[in-house]
Scaffold this active site. Structure first.
Site, mmCIF file in Angstrom:
data_model
loop_
_atom_site.group_PDB
_atom_site.id
_atom_site.type_symbol
_atom_site.label_atom_id
_atom_site.label_comp_id
_atom_site.label_asym_id
_atom_site.label_seq_id
_atom_site.Cartn_x
_atom_site.Cartn_y
_atom_site.Cartn_z
ATOM 1 N N GLU A 64 4.709 1.166 -7.412
ATOM 2 C CA GLU A 64 5.991 1.469 -7.201
ATOM 3 C C GLU A 64 7.028 0.518 -7.587
ATOM 4 O O GLU A 64 7.039 -0.774 -6.822
ATOM 5 C CB GLU A 64 6.398 1.866 -5.637
ATOM 6 C CG GLU A 64 7.764 2.257 -5.356
ATOM 7 C CD GLU A 64 8.029 2.439 -3.997
ATOM 8 O OE1 GLU A 64 7.087 2.823 -3.369
ATOM 9 O OE2 GLU A 64 9.350 2.256 -3.634
ATOM 10 N N ARG B 207 15.691 -2.012 -7.644
ATOM 11 C CA ARG B 207 16.713 -2.922 -6.948
ATOM 12 C C ARG B 207 16.779 -4.164 -7.828
ATOM 13 O O ARG B 207 17.485 -5.244 -7.189
ATOM 14 C CB ARG B 207 16.068 -3.513 -5.543
ATOM 15 C CG ARG B 207 15.619 -2.344 -4.681
ATOM 16 C CD ARG B 207 15.165 -2.934 -3.376
ATOM 17 N NE ARG B 207 14.301 -1.631 -2.902
ATOM 18 C CZ ARG B 207 13.640 -1.724 -1.779
ATOM 19 N NH1 ARG B 207 13.337 -3.278 -1.348
ATOM 20 N NH2 ARG B 207 13.049 -1.201 -1.264
ATOM 21 N N LYS C 45 7.238 10.254 2.277
ATOM 22 C CA LYS C 45 7.210 8.839 2.726
ATOM 23 C C LYS C 45 7.667 8.738 4.082
ATOM 24 O O LYS C 45 8.690 9.462 4.348
ATOM 25 C CB LYS C 45 7.834 8.062 1.662
ATOM 26 C CG LYS C 45 8.283 6.691 2.156
ATOM 27 C CD LYS C 45 8.849 5.965 1.035
ATOM 28 C CE LYS C 45 9.591 4.961 1.488
ATOM 29 N NZ LYS C 45 9.861 3.712 0.282
HETATM 30 C C1 3PG Z 1 10.771 -1.624 0.962
HETATM 31 O O1 3PG Z 1 11.410 -0.576 0.623
HETATM 32 O O2 3PG Z 1 11.237 -2.698 0.405
HETATM 33 C C2 3PG Z 1 9.208 -1.126 1.179
HETATM 34 O O3 3PG Z 1 9.295 -0.341 2.195
HETATM 35 C C3 3PG Z 1 8.408 -2.387 1.380
HETATM 36 O O4 3PG Z 1 8.490 -2.579 2.901
HETATM 37 P P1 3PG Z 1 7.507 -4.107 3.014
HETATM 38 O O5 3PG Z 1 8.258 -5.315 2.306
HETATM 39 O O6 3PG Z 1 7.704 -4.103 4.610
HETATM 40 O O7 3PG Z 1 6.237 -3.758 2.765
#
Ligand code: 3PG
Length: 214
Positions: A47, A51, A134
């Site tokens: 994924e 961002r 999710k």
């Molecule tokens: C996010 O959106 O950043 C993810 O959920 C990942 O979260 P994490 O960095 O706590 O694994």
């Protein structure tokens, strides 16, 4: 794509490995070696979060890596969905869900893993036909204990919890019936990416890929 088809495809992707890496790619040059390192470690579903300015180009580059199934995360708007699909994303992930976002994914034929965090949100998605969701942000929203509780009245929904999940707490989720996989960024630490330590990322991926599922 109907909601049932979307969920079927999402379940297929979630079953590829116990962990879906959540990736924040700052530098396009990192995209291909990062995907290769993760796939080599046994994590094919990736994924890429929308961002960073190079996220769409990163999806384009990673989509060419043999064995990888690259999706786009942080989908917030129908425009994100169109852009992700155009870049070659094979699936989408959203932190929450909105009717417009869901409709865009169905229209574009982009399998969506839609986010939900309360019984009401989970039920709203289920009503629309989404049986794979999710759970985000997982640890902050009650974690494995929440998902165990929700599995009792709503056993037909299966989840990919993401947010605060680590190698240490992932087994708490993965042993449950209503969990298909977990998502997490721990397999691709920023520091390892910055120094191009792809061997370390393959090691972390292999460790994650070996997590047992219930
Ligand atoms: C996010 O959106 O950043 C993810 O959920 C990942 O979260 P994490 O960095 O706590 O694994």
């Amino acid at each position: 794509m109907t909601p049932a088809e979307q969920s079927l495809k999402a379940a297929e992707i979630c079953r590829l490995a116990p962990v879906v890496p959540v990736l924040i790619v700052e530098d396009l040059a990192q995209a291909r070696p990062l995907a290769e390192a993760l796939v080599a470690g046994g994590l094919p579903a990736l994924e890429v979060t929308l961002r960073t300015p190079c996220a769409l180009d990163a999806i384009r580059a990673m989509a060419e890596v043999p064995g990888g199934v690259v999706g786009a995360g942080t989908l917030l708007t129908p425009a994100d969905v169109k852009a992700a699909k155009k870049a070659g994303a094979k699936f989408g992930v959203s932190p929450g869900s909105s009717p417009a976002l869901i409709a865009a994914c169905e229209d574009e034929g982009l399998p969506l893993l839609p986010g939900a965090v309360t019984a009401t949100e989970i039920m709203a998605l289920l009503e629309r036909g989404y049986t794979v969701q999710k759970f985000f942000p997982a640890e902050q929203s009650g974690g494995a204990a929440f998902l165990k509780s929700i599995g009792s009245p709503i056993p037909q929904v299966r989840f990919c919890p993401t947010g605060g999940v680590s190698l240490k707490n992932a087994p708490d989720y993965l042993r449950m019936q209503n969990i298909l996989c977990v998502g997490g960024s721990w397999v691709a630490p920023k520091e390892a990416m910055a120094r191009g330590d792809w061997a370390e990322i393959t090691r972390l991926a292999a460790e994650a890929a070996a997590l047992p599922r219930g």
